[in-house]
Design a protein around this motif. Structure first.
Motif, short mmCIF file in Angstrom:
data_model
loop_
_atom_site.label_atom_id
_atom_site.label_comp_id
_atom_site.label_asym_id
_atom_site.label_seq_id
_atom_site.Cartn_x
_atom_site.Cartn_y
_atom_site.Cartn_z
N UNK A 1 40.22 50.52 -26.01
CA UNK A 1 40.59 51.46 -25.17
C UNK A 1 39.62 52.71 -24.82
N UNK A 2 38.51 52.70 -25.28
CA UNK A 2 37.53 53.72 -24.98
C UNK A 2 37.05 53.42 -23.61
N UNK A 3 36.99 52.03 -23.24
CA UNK A 3 36.68 51.86 -21.88
C UNK A 3 37.82 52.30 -20.62
N UNK A 4 37.46 53.70 -20.43
CA UNK A 4 38.71 54.01 -19.68
C UNK A 4 38.74 53.82 -18.19
N UNK A 5 37.61 53.55 -17.57
CA UNK A 5 37.59 53.26 -16.04
C UNK A 5 38.04 52.01 -15.67
N UNK A 6 38.43 50.86 -16.58
CA UNK A 6 38.65 49.58 -16.21
C UNK A 6 39.82 49.48 -17.04
N UNK A 7 40.78 48.62 -16.54
CA UNK A 7 41.89 48.02 -17.28
C UNK A 7 41.35 46.45 -17.47
N UNK A 8 41.40 46.19 -18.87
CA UNK A 8 41.15 44.74 -19.21
C UNK A 8 42.42 44.25 -19.78
#
Length: 451
Positions: free
Chosen positions: A80-87
């Motif tokens: 969830x810390x990778x905020x700029x992309x939706x996985x």
């Protein structure tokens, strides 16, 4: 339209243009920042997902797991810390199995749809990366990596509040200050412009609004100044010519006196010296020596008289007040049939030599003119001299015959007095008429440089 309003509108337009340029520059900077963060986030997500897929494939090759079991092995919630992309993990049937942003994925941004579409187009973040999950030759699902517009908008919103709003506020305050200063500067100009009424058409040029009578008045003043300059220039030329004439006349007079008086007496001295050289007795020599002594006395008197006319020694010895008093007393003794009064007030010692000599010469010339032209017995003569901190005032009045000012040529004496006073930036005036006597008044400053 009012001139101040026009200037303020121009300032507002400049403010809007500068704000627009500032907004565009800021948005370009934001896009570069978001692009960089999105690229980094995408690379990290790809790397992590590839590692997760390899781990899941290994787990499925060792044992048979259900859909829910193997999908949980990706642990996308931990990303969830990778905020700029939706996985997102999507099954073959299109069901969302897992996501790194399960709670905020479908939350609205709060922006109007048209603005959201424009921003997405401006940012250009539409690329979607799909990585299939194939295990033992079977397609289990897909990992979909797409830009998170909500996170991008949050970054843009934070950057606008941090950088763009202070910039706009600075532009606004600066424009307001400039508008106030321009209004204060142009306020006097608006008073010169005519008020428009309902029947007048607005002029295209501010200069056309100037009152015609004001322009005519300015033109009249300029013409008067020009004429005054021409008259003054002509007057200066006339005075210079008169001064040259007076100087030349004075030189001729001194030359004649030196020739007639001094030359004659020198000839007499030479004659007596020859007699002494050829005298036959001591008595003859004494007689010639006595004659030389007599001639010497007369020459001394003549030279002293010439020096008196050039620079009265009384001014140096007695000061201007004492010199004028002595001059006046000598004149009274020589003219016992006239009644004369002298009044001197003030400190005349503050005057320089030029002003002292001017004062002395004016009184001397006035008394000489009264002797020559008053033309009657029992003439009343009043001489008043005053000197304060700023100016010297001279007044000489008599009740003699007077003269017609238009028929008089104002000889060298009056012309010389006038030129002396005007050379000191003073004023000179004579009031007279046939049978009305003469009233002369003059004044000049106590300080200054003589012209």
């Amino acid at each position: 339209m009012n001139l101040i309003l026009q200037v303020n509108l121009i300032i507002v337009m400049v403010f809007i243009i500068m704000c627009g340029l500032g907004v565009k520059s800021t948005l370009d900077d934001i896009r570069l920042r978001v692009d960089h963060e999105l690229d980094v986030s995408t690379e990290v997500a790809n790397y992590v997902i590839e590692a997760q897929i390899a781990r899941v494939e290994m787990a499925l090759s060792q044992q048979d797991l259900s859909l829910s079991e193997w999908s949980s092995l990706f642990h996308l919630k931990d990303l969830h810390d990778i905020s700029h992309v939706d996985i997102e993990l999507i099954a073959n049937n299109g069901v969302l199995l897992d996501s790194n942003h399960p709670t905020t994925a479908n939350l609205p941004t709060g922006l109007p749809l048209w603005l959201e579409k424009r921003l997405k187009t401006y940012l250009g973040h539409t690329e979607v990366i799909i990585t299939p999950i194939i295990i033992a030759g079977q397609h289990k699902g897909d990992i979909v990596i797409s830009p998170n517009f909500r996170a991008e908008w949050n970054d843009i919103h934070a950057y606008i509040k941090k950088s763009l709003m202070p910039l706009i506020l600075t532009f606004f305050i600066g424009s307001l200050i400039i508008a106030i200063i321009a209004s204060l500067i142009l306020w006097p100009v608006t008073d010169m412009l005519p008020k428009k009424n309902q029947h007048t058409q607005p002029s295209r040029s501010p200069f056309a609004l100037l009152r015609l009578n004001q322009l005519l008045a300015v033109n009249k003043q300029l013409k008067l100044l020009k004429q005054r300059y021409v008259d003054t220039d002509q007057k200066v030329d006339v005075l210079n010519q008169q001064l040259m004439t007076i100087q030349e006349s004075e030189r001729k007079r001194l030359s004649a006196e030196l020739h007639d008086e001094i030359g004659q007496h020198l000839t007499a001295i030479q004659f007596d010296l020859n007699n002494i050289k050829h005298s036959a007795s001591l008595d003859e020599a004494k007689t010639s020596a006595a004659a030389i002594d007599s001639v010497h006395s007369r020459m001394t008197t003549i030279v002293r008289s010439m020096l008196q006319r050039l620079r009265p020694p009384e001014l140096t010895e007695l000061g201007v007040k004492g010199a004028v008093t002595e001059l006046f007393n000598d004149w009274v003794i020589r003219h016992p049939h006239h009644h004369a009064t002298l009044l001197i007030e003030g400190d005349f010692n503050q005057l320089d030599e030029t002003r002292q000599l001017t004062l002395y010469r004016i009184v001397q010339e006035c008394l000489t003119n009264i002797s020559r032209h008053a033309g009657a017995e029992n003439v009343q003569v009043d001489v008043n001299l005053q000197c304060n901190h700023d100016s010297v005032y001279i007044s000489v009045n008599d009740n003699g015959n007077g003269y017609h000012p238009e028929l008089s040529n104002n000889g060298y004496g009056l012309t010389g007095m006038r030129e002396r006073v005007e050379a000191l930036s003073g004023s000179f005036d004579i009031a007279t008429g046939p049978g009305k006597g003469v009233a002369l008044s003059a004044s000049f400053p106590t300080q200054g440089v003589a012209e």
